[in-house]
Design a protein around this motif. Structure first.
Motif, PDB file in Angstrom:
ATOM      1  N   SER B 201       0.785  -1.231   0.000  1.00 52.19           N
ATOM      2  CA  SER B 201       0.000   0.000   0.000  1.00 52.19           C
ATOM      3  C   SER B 201       0.824   1.291   0.000  1.00 52.19           C
ATOM      4  O   SER B 201       1.901   1.345  -0.574  1.00 52.19           O
ATOM      5  CB  SER B 201      -0.938  -0.058   1.211  1.00 52.19           C
ATOM      6  N   SER B 222       0.445  -4.553  -3.622  1.00 53.59           N
ATOM      7  CA  SER B 222      -1.012  -4.365  -3.641  1.00 53.59           C
ATOM      8  C   SER B 222      -1.459  -3.159  -2.826  1.00 53.59           C
ATOM      9  O   SER B 222      -0.700  -2.603  -2.047  1.00 53.59           O
ATOM     10  CB  SER B 222      -1.710  -5.619  -3.115  1.00 53.59           C
ATOM     11  N   VAL B 223      -2.711  -2.811  -3.019  1.00 53.89           N
ATOM     12  CA  VAL B 223      -3.287  -1.629  -2.387  1.00 53.89           C
ATOM     13  C   VAL B 223      -3.600  -1.892  -0.916  1.00 53.89           C
ATOM     14  O   VAL B 223      -3.658  -0.984  -0.100  1.00 53.89           O
ATOM     15  CB  VAL B 223      -4.545  -1.167  -3.165  1.00 53.89           C
ATOM     16  N   CYS B 229      -8.106  -6.898   2.702  1.00 57.99           N
ATOM     17  CA  CYS B 229      -9.104  -6.831   1.640  1.00 57.99           C
ATOM     18  C   CYS B 229     -10.244  -7.811   1.926  1.00 57.99           C
ATOM     19  O   CYS B 229     -11.417  -7.475   1.846  1.00 57.99           O
ATOM     20  CB  CYS B 229      -8.468  -7.152   0.294  1.00 57.99           C
ATOM     21  N   SER B 231     -11.147  -9.105   4.802  1.00 57.11           N
ATOM     22  CA  SER B 231     -11.969  -8.803   5.973  1.00 57.11           C
ATOM     23  C   SER B 231     -12.922  -7.642   5.692  1.00 57.11           C
ATOM     24  O   SER B 231     -13.964  -7.542   6.318  1.00 57.11           O
ATOM     25  CB  SER B 231     -11.114  -8.549   7.217  1.00 57.11           C
ATOM     26  N   ILE B 232     -12.588  -6.802   4.729  1.00 52.68           N
ATOM     27  CA  ILE B 232     -13.520  -5.722   4.386  1.00 52.68           C
ATOM     28  C   ILE B 232     -14.573  -6.209   3.389  1.00 52.68           C
ATOM     29  O   ILE B 232     -15.771  -6.051   3.601  1.00 52.68           O
ATOM     30  CB  ILE B 232     -12.769  -4.499   3.813  1.00 52.68           C
ATOM     31  N   LEU B 233     -14.130  -6.853   2.314  1.00 50.45           N
ATOM     32  CA  LEU B 233     -15.089  -7.209   1.259  1.00 50.45           C
ATOM     33  C   LEU B 233     -15.821  -8.532   1.508  1.00 50.45           C
ATOM     34  O   LEU B 233     -16.956  -8.703   1.086  1.00 50.45           O
ATOM     35  CB  LEU B 233     -14.388  -7.250  -0.098  1.00 50.45           C
ATOM     36  N   TRP B 234     -15.147  -9.481   2.177  1.00 45.55           N
ATOM     37  CA  TRP B 234     -15.818 -10.768   2.440  1.00 45.55           C
ATOM     38  C   TRP B 234     -16.195 -10.898   3.914  1.00 45.55           C
ATOM     39  O   TRP B 234     -16.747 -11.870   4.336  1.00 45.55           O
ATOM     40  CB  TRP B 234     -14.908 -11.930   2.049  1.00 45.55           C
ATOM     41  N   ALA B 246      -8.062 -11.963  -6.607  1.00 46.91           N
ATOM     42  CA  ALA B 246      -8.871 -10.903  -7.209  1.00 46.91           C
ATOM     43  C   ALA B 246      -8.092  -9.605  -7.405  1.00 46.91           C
ATOM     44  O   ALA B 246      -8.313  -8.886  -8.373  1.00 46.91           O
ATOM     45  CB  ALA B 246     -10.106 -10.649  -6.349  1.00 46.91           C
ATOM     46  N   MET B 247      -7.162  -9.319  -6.488  1.00 48.73           N
ATOM     47  CA  MET B 247      -6.472  -8.024  -6.538  1.00 48.73           C
ATOM     48  C   MET B 247      -5.380  -7.940  -7.593  1.00 48.73           C
ATOM     49  O   MET B 247      -4.891  -6.856  -7.861  1.00 48.73           O
ATOM     50  CB  MET B 247      -5.900  -7.677  -5.165  1.00 48.73           C
TER      51      MET B 247
END
Lengths: 282, 316
Positions: B201, B222-223, B229, B231-234, B246-247
């Motif tokens: 990041s 990665s960002v 990622c 824990s936020i999106l899934w 995915a990233m």
């Protein structure tokens, strides 16, 4: 019927609203029921507790710029280059965000005047996917800056974002240096770049163009920081101090020049522009 | 003793068998050399086929491998006469970000990079490679000095991210990262950045906004971390392997996206299996890049750097 209701009712997967448009809003902080129209007339600030509500790009531009400003067209960027999918497709998330927003992404710019002083104003809209910075936001920021360079006027940006848009992966991270290329050009051209930090401004947005202004103005009690509070707590396992990462806290620690009430924002910006007018720098 | 990663278990098992066989045959008359040879070949083939098709999540583990060479190892093997420089002149010295004068291939450069540490004590001292504002401000100071004295800048990026802590926020972590990115972009001298392990990041991009960005074969960039990622999106960190996929965070993906310019090959089985070979490949790549950049006009260098970032996202 507002455009929102129209769009909402035309969507097959959203339940039709039985009631008319909400007449009342509840202040998220003091829970006072407020007459929506009055709340809006008060610049979306709670008249009882001074809570500064989150506002969209159009409302913000209207509050800062004199009437008759020009809304810059939105950039066309690659869409979903990573073919990203979590529990939903990114393209579906975009569709959903666009259905409830008048714009195609989270950053809009207007060119006009602030009490007669020429300026380009960029606004990040938290309501559009958390204001997150992807390629469209990065490009819109750059276009706003480019317009300011062309017009030889100041560039004012109201930030609001959870951070980078994860669905664009590394390409969203690359918007940090990309936007910074433009803030450098403004500086080299002797044009003022002013940041208005609004609730919330965190992550990669804070760690790039939100912290590179000549002047940093924060709205009261806005959450502003680099790392998320949960992440910090999990890392250090300590209680966070009161008011941590709020505007007043940042002011105390020297990261912002001033905390300004939304009612005085327009006037303050005009005053700053008077001192930093390009003519003086040239 | 090498520590094996979860997905390397079949290789580890073969190696254990080889070791047992060796031990058992000690003093024995039976000739097992053919059998040993056969097993060694099989083990090497297995390692090769495993590493030829690593998933992004497996690469993340390789990039984080505790025995993977770090800044210190590269300094020792690749650069002669490293002269560390300390402090940001404002607050303190952050050992998560190291920097100083160094010579590579007879060329004097300013070397800056993250150091994660290699044992408990040094990991604590280097804060696991997570830079604080004073670390990024030291980097800014060194970059500006390099610019004034005509020293090319080489950065070695290896961080899970900038440090998330109270004092880091108080001292302006975001501002320090933003200014460091800006300092990269302003350099009038060549800048070559290498993602050697983890490129996490903003903490990575602050040292990697260069005109030439290189990446080790099994490094990741990665960002946000795959765990973050997920824990936020899934809503669960357990989906990290999916998030990594995915990233698009591998060197191979990023070369395709135009985010990096060159992949530096790693020895079979990753840099940690043969640090000397990894260092040789890296040294060769950096020297080659510098040879192509040194002597160019400062304005041209800046323009090249700016153009690469301005082009990202533009439809075409």
């Amino acid at each position: 019927m507002s455009w929102l209701t129209r769009v909402r009712n035309s969507l097959p997967f959203v339940a039709k609203r039985e009631t008319p448009d909400n007449l009342w809003v509840k202040c998220p902080r003091c829970h006072e029921m407020l007459f929506a129209k009055e709340y809006e007339e008060n610049l979306s600030v709670c008249p009882r507790c001074d809570y500064h509500g989150r506002i969209g790009a159009d409302a913000r531009l209207g509050q800062i710029l004199d009437s008759g400003f020009e809304l810059l067209s939105e950039p066309v960027v690659q869409e979903d280059p990573l073919k990203f999918r979590d529990s939903k497709r990114y393209t579906d998330r975009l569709k959903q965000a666009r259905a409830s927003n008048p714009h195609r992404d989270a950053f809009q710019s207007g060119f006009g005047t602030i009490e007669g002083r020429r300026a380009v104003v960029g606004v990040q809209d938290f309501m559009f996917m958390g204001g997150s910075m992807g390629m469209a936001v990065g490009q819109a920021f750059c276009n706003g800056a480019a317009r300011a360079l062309k017009e030889r006027c100041g560039f004012i940006v109201c930030t609001a974002a959870g951070g980078a848009r994860m669905q664009e992966g590394i390409l969203s991270l690359m918007q940090m240096p990309k936007a910074t290329v433009m803030t450098r050009r403004l500086r080299e051209a002797g044009l003022p770049y002013i940041v208005v930090l609004t609730d919330p401004t965190t992550g990669g947005v804070t760690a790039s163009y939100a912290m590179l202004g000549d002047i940093h103005i924060a709205e009261p009690d806005a959450l502003i920081g680099f790392a998320g509070q949960r992440v910090i707590q999990e890392t250090i396992r300590e209680q966070l101090p009161e008011g941590f990462q709020r505007s007043e806290y940042l002011h105390k620690h020297g990261m912002v020049d001033m905390v300004v009430h939304r009612k005085e924002l327009r006037q303050t910006l005009a005053g700053v522009l008077d001192y930093l007018s390009p003519a003086k720098a040239a | 003793m090498i520590s094996y990663l979860e997905f390397e278990k079949p290789v580890a098992e073969l190696q254990t068998r080889i070791a047992e066989l060796r031990a058992a045959s000690q003093g024995d008359d039976v000739d097992i050399s053919t059998e040993l040879q056969r097993l060694e070949t099989k083990s090497a083939e297995l390692l090769a086929s495993t590493y030829a098709s690593l998933t992004p999540w497996q690469k993340t583990q390789v990039a984080r491998h505790p025995s993977r060479p770090h800044f210190r190892d590269y300094v020792e093997r690749m650069f002669s006469d490293f002269m560390p420089l300390g402090g940001d002149r404002l607050y303190g010295d952050d050992e998560a970000i190291m920097g100083g004068f160094a010579t590579i291939g007879g060329r004097k450069v300013m070397l800056i990079g993250h150091e994660k540490g290699h044992d408990t004590q040094s990991r604590l001292r280097h804060n696991f490679g997570m830079g604080k504002p004073e670390g990024y401000r030291k980097a800014i100071r060194l970059m500006e000095m390099a610019g004034r004295f005509g020293l090319p800048v080489v950065t070695l990026v290896d961080t899970s991210g900038a440090f998330p802590g109270i004092e880091a926020e108080e001292r302006g972590q975001a501002e320090a990262i933003a200014r460091s990115t800006e300092a990269c972009l302003a350099l009038p001298v060549p800048m070559v950045a290498v993602i050697v392990g983890e490129g996490g990041s903003g903490g990575a991009v602050a040292l990697a906004s260069a005109e030439r960005v290189l990446m080790f074969e099994h490094a990741v960039y990665s960002v946000i971390s795959p765990e973050g990622c997920a824990s936020i999106l899934w809503r669960t960190a357990e989906r990290a392997p999916q998030a990594a996929e995915a990233m698009k965070m591998t060197a191979q993906d990023l070369l395709g996206l135009g985010v990096i310019d060159r992949i530096v090959p790693e020895p079979m089985g990753g840099a940690h299996r043969d640090p000397a070979a990894a260092t040789d490949a890296l040294s060769l790549a950096i020297t080659d890049e510098l040879n192509q950049l040194v002597g160019r006009d400062p304005a041209e260098l800046r323009r090249k750097r700016e153009d690469r970032f301005l082009a990202i996202g533009v439809k075409g």
